[in-house]
Design a protein around this motif. Sequence first.
Motif, mmCIF file in Angstrom:
data_model
loop_
_atom_site.group_PDB
_atom_site.id
_atom_site.type_symbol
_atom_site.label_atom_id
_atom_site.label_comp_id
_atom_site.label_asym_id
_atom_site.label_seq_id
_atom_site.Cartn_x
_atom_site.Cartn_y
_atom_site.Cartn_z
ATOM 1 N N VAL A 321 0.828 -1.212 0.000
ATOM 2 C CA VAL A 321 0.000 0.000 0.000
ATOM 3 C C VAL A 321 0.859 1.257 0.000
ATOM 4 O O VAL A 321 0.506 2.267 -0.615
ATOM 5 N N THR A 322 1.990 1.204 0.675
ATOM 6 C CA THR A 322 2.800 2.408 0.862
ATOM 7 C C THR A 322 3.903 2.595 -0.172
ATOM 8 O O THR A 322 4.566 3.624 -0.181
ATOM 9 N N ARG A 323 4.120 1.574 -1.012
ATOM 10 C CA ARG A 323 5.175 1.667 -2.017
ATOM 11 C C ARG A 323 4.670 1.197 -3.381
ATOM 12 O O ARG A 323 3.757 0.405 -3.476
ATOM 13 N N ILE A 324 5.306 1.709 -4.434
ATOM 14 C CA ILE A 324 5.011 1.291 -5.799
ATOM 15 C C ILE A 324 6.331 1.010 -6.505
ATOM 16 O O ILE A 324 7.305 1.757 -6.356
ATOM 17 N N LYS A 325 6.338 -0.099 -7.278
ATOM 18 C CA LYS A 325 7.540 -0.457 -8.029
ATOM 19 C C LYS A 325 7.228 -0.472 -9.513
ATOM 20 O O LYS A 325 6.175 -0.946 -9.936
ATOM 21 N N GLY A 326 8.124 0.079 -10.299
ATOM 22 C CA GLY A 326 7.945 0.063 -11.743
ATOM 23 C C GLY A 326 9.164 0.644 -12.426
ATOM 24 O O GLY A 326 10.055 1.207 -11.779
ATOM 25 N N PRO A 327 9.229 0.487 -13.754
ATOM 26 C CA PRO A 327 10.383 1.021 -14.481
ATOM 27 C C PRO A 327 10.364 2.542 -14.499
ATOM 28 O O PRO A 327 9.303 3.160 -14.581
ATOM 29 N N GLN A 328 11.527 3.131 -14.412
ATOM 30 C CA GLN A 328 11.634 4.577 -14.534
ATOM 31 C C GLN A 328 11.443 4.968 -16.004
ATOM 32 O O GLN A 328 11.733 4.194 -16.907
ATOM 33 N N ILE A 329 10.948 6.175 -16.213
ATOM 34 C CA ILE A 329 10.702 6.656 -17.568
ATOM 35 C C ILE A 329 11.709 7.755 -17.890
ATOM 36 O O ILE A 329 11.828 8.744 -17.165
ATOM 37 N N GLY A 330 12.443 7.563 -18.994
ATOM 38 C CA GLY A 330 13.431 8.542 -19.410
ATOM 39 C C GLY A 330 12.779 9.781 -19.998
ATOM 40 O O GLY A 330 11.562 9.824 -20.237
ATOM 41 N N SER A 331 13.575 10.794 -20.265
ATOM 42 C CA SER A 331 13.056 12.066 -20.779
ATOM 43 C C SER A 331 12.406 11.906 -22.146
ATOM 44 O O SER A 331 11.526 12.682 -22.521
ATOM 45 N N ASN A 332 12.818 10.879 -22.897
ATOM 46 C CA ASN A 332 12.227 10.647 -24.217
ATOM 47 C C ASN A 332 11.142 9.578 -24.196
ATOM 48 O O ASN A 332 10.690 9.108 -25.240
ATOM 49 N N ASP A 334 11.360 6.512 -22.896
ATOM 50 C CA ASP A 334 11.823 5.124 -22.876
ATOM 51 C C ASP A 334 11.813 4.580 -21.455
ATOM 52 O O ASP A 334 11.909 5.327 -20.478
ATOM 53 N N LEU A 335 11.661 3.258 -21.339
ATOM 54 C CA LEU A 335 11.625 2.604 -20.030
ATOM 55 C C LEU A 335 13.030 2.228 -19.584
ATOM 56 O O LEU A 335 13.798 1.642 -20.343
ATOM 57 N N ARG A 336 13.321 2.536 -18.334
ATOM 58 C CA ARG A 336 14.657 2.272 -17.789
ATOM 59 C C ARG A 336 14.561 1.317 -16.601
ATOM 60 O O ARG A 336 13.554 0.670 -16.405
ATOM 61 N N GLU A 337 15.619 1.220 -15.838
ATOM 62 C CA GLU A 337 15.679 0.287 -14.722
ATOM 63 C C GLU A 337 14.530 0.523 -13.738
ATOM 64 O O GLU A 337 14.143 1.672 -13.487
ATOM 65 N N PRO A 338 13.954 -0.554 -13.172
ATOM 66 C CA PRO A 338 12.857 -0.389 -12.215
ATOM 67 C C PRO A 338 13.322 0.257 -10.918
ATOM 68 O O PRO A 338 14.488 0.144 -10.536
ATOM 69 N N ALA A 339 12.388 0.911 -10.261
ATOM 70 C CA ALA A 339 12.672 1.548 -8.982
ATOM 71 C C ALA A 339 11.465 1.400 -8.077
ATOM 72 O O ALA A 339 10.334 1.247 -8.538
ATOM 73 N N THR A 340 11.703 1.415 -6.779
ATOM 74 C CA THR A 340 10.628 1.381 -5.792
ATOM 75 C C THR A 340 10.545 2.738 -5.115
ATOM 76 O O THR A 340 11.557 3.268 -4.658
ATOM 77 N N ILE A 341 9.339 3.302 -5.081
ATOM 78 C CA ILE A 341 9.178 4.615 -4.469
ATOM 79 C C ILE A 341 8.136 4.546 -3.361
ATOM 80 O O ILE A 341 7.239 3.707 -3.386
ATOM 81 N N SER A 342 8.273 5.450 -2.405
ATOM 82 C CA SER A 342 7.318 5.539 -1.302
ATOM 83 C C SER A 342 6.195 6.490 -1.688
ATOM 84 O O SER A 342 6.431 7.540 -2.284
ATOM 85 N N THR A 343 4.943 6.113 -1.336
ATOM 86 C CA THR A 343 3.795 6.952 -1.677
ATOM 87 C C THR A 343 2.987 7.374 -0.455
ATOM 88 O O THR A 343 1.929 7.981 -0.608
ATOM 89 N N ALA A 344 3.465 7.025 0.736
ATOM 90 C CA ALA A 344 2.688 7.322 1.944
ATOM 91 C C ALA A 344 3.590 7.892 3.034
ATOM 92 O O ALA A 344 4.818 7.745 3.001
ATOM 93 N N ALA A 345 2.973 8.528 3.999
ATOM 94 C CA ALA A 345 3.716 9.092 5.124
ATOM 95 C C ALA A 345 4.383 7.973 5.917
ATOM 96 O O ALA A 345 3.750 6.964 6.239
ATOM 97 N N MET A 346 5.639 8.138 6.197
ATOM 98 C CA MET A 346 6.378 7.131 6.968
ATOM 99 C C MET A 346 5.750 6.984 8.351
ATOM 100 O O MET A 346 5.425 7.970 9.011
ATOM 101 N N GLY A 347 5.546 5.754 8.785
ATOM 102 C CA GLY A 347 5.034 5.483 10.110
ATOM 103 C C GLY A 347 3.524 5.310 10.180
ATOM 104 O O GLY A 347 2.991 4.929 11.222
ATOM 105 N N ILE A 348 2.807 5.551 9.074
ATOM 106 C CA ILE A 348 1.351 5.400 9.086
ATOM 107 C C ILE A 348 0.987 3.915 9.171
ATOM 108 O O ILE A 348 1.628 3.068 8.558
#
Length: 404
Positions: A321-332, A334-348
Amino acid sequence: MVLQAIKYTPASSAGAATLNILDQLLLPHQSLYIPISSCEDAFDAIKQMKVRGAPAIAIVAALALAVECTRTNISSRSAAEARDQIIERLGYVKKSRPTAVNLSDAVNKLSNVVTKAASSDVADGQAVVHKYIAAAERMLIDDVSDNKAIGAHGAKWIAEHTAAGQSKTRNAAQELKILTHCNTGSLATAGYGTALGVIRSLREAGLLTHAFCSETRPYNQGSRLTAYELVHDQIPATLVTDSMAASLLAREGTNVAAIVVGADRVAANGDTANKIGTYSLAVLARHHGVKFLVAAPRTTIDLGTPSGEAIVIEERDQQEVTRIKGPQIGSNGDLREPATISTAAMGINVWNPAFDVTPADLIDGVITEVGVVEKQNGVFNFEPLFASMTETHRESHPSTVGGM
């Protein structure tokens, strides 16, 4: 062409059997088939969720051992030795998902097949292996056949029992749209699918004009997998967020013939456990006068579970629920290496149930491979469905209860 997530070729004079599966961890951005040549390969694929869906994991496990049997010397052993080795290998692959009822059920049925084969006075290892491979291959064939039957029965019911369906049969210009939730297609089954199979059947019959798939947060099976299948099959479709469903139904009106979903378990009274978010769609369907249908083979109907109150709901990792993983998108773009990002307040704190239970009162019909069950006097009665189920059918069909 309908997506094939499981590709199996039986053994022949040209060589051993082969099994390749679509790696679902790479979807929807990369389509890569990986070979499964042994129980170890199947174990890893199931454990890592490269293959998912209740019927799919059972069939991949069964076919992996079938492939292994054609590549090893099991058949050269005695009947008892072949039986014991097959049962031992089935026990090993079962550990890849020990809580999955469908996988356990398939293992038990296949173990019974080889035990029975080995009990014959004239049996040898080759005969036992032959019986095992035939039973494993039959699971694949029967699951696809059942799914296509579910699709046909569902399409016919929608054409005859919904406002959009009735109008469509009289006027080709009438819109007929379907909303579905989660993934219930070739990626979750041996092929074709259950709820998505109904959509495919409607499209093949020239009735479906558009499909909507919800994203299915938080694991996004709808946006990652169902959308992938719809694009692959070139079915006109639109992805919506889960929170858009009410506005979508209000906007589309009678153009939406039905909401069709799959099931993880259908209780004896018709209460249905399915991916989280299903219950809310059923409530919205009732408010907007849209038919709500559950598409599931008979093996998903659990007469031993009296109602939804007896279904234990799995709670999953908070990070879904608090994180999303997917490929990064380049400036043009194009799809690049996947990354995991946080989408929620830490500690919730997070509550993340994998499923919810839709009360039978909100379900208009349960689509099975032998027909659509409707309520009589407000009550579902599934008993007649099983009166016609042969012993061969019971032995060759793994339960679909308990899959992710």
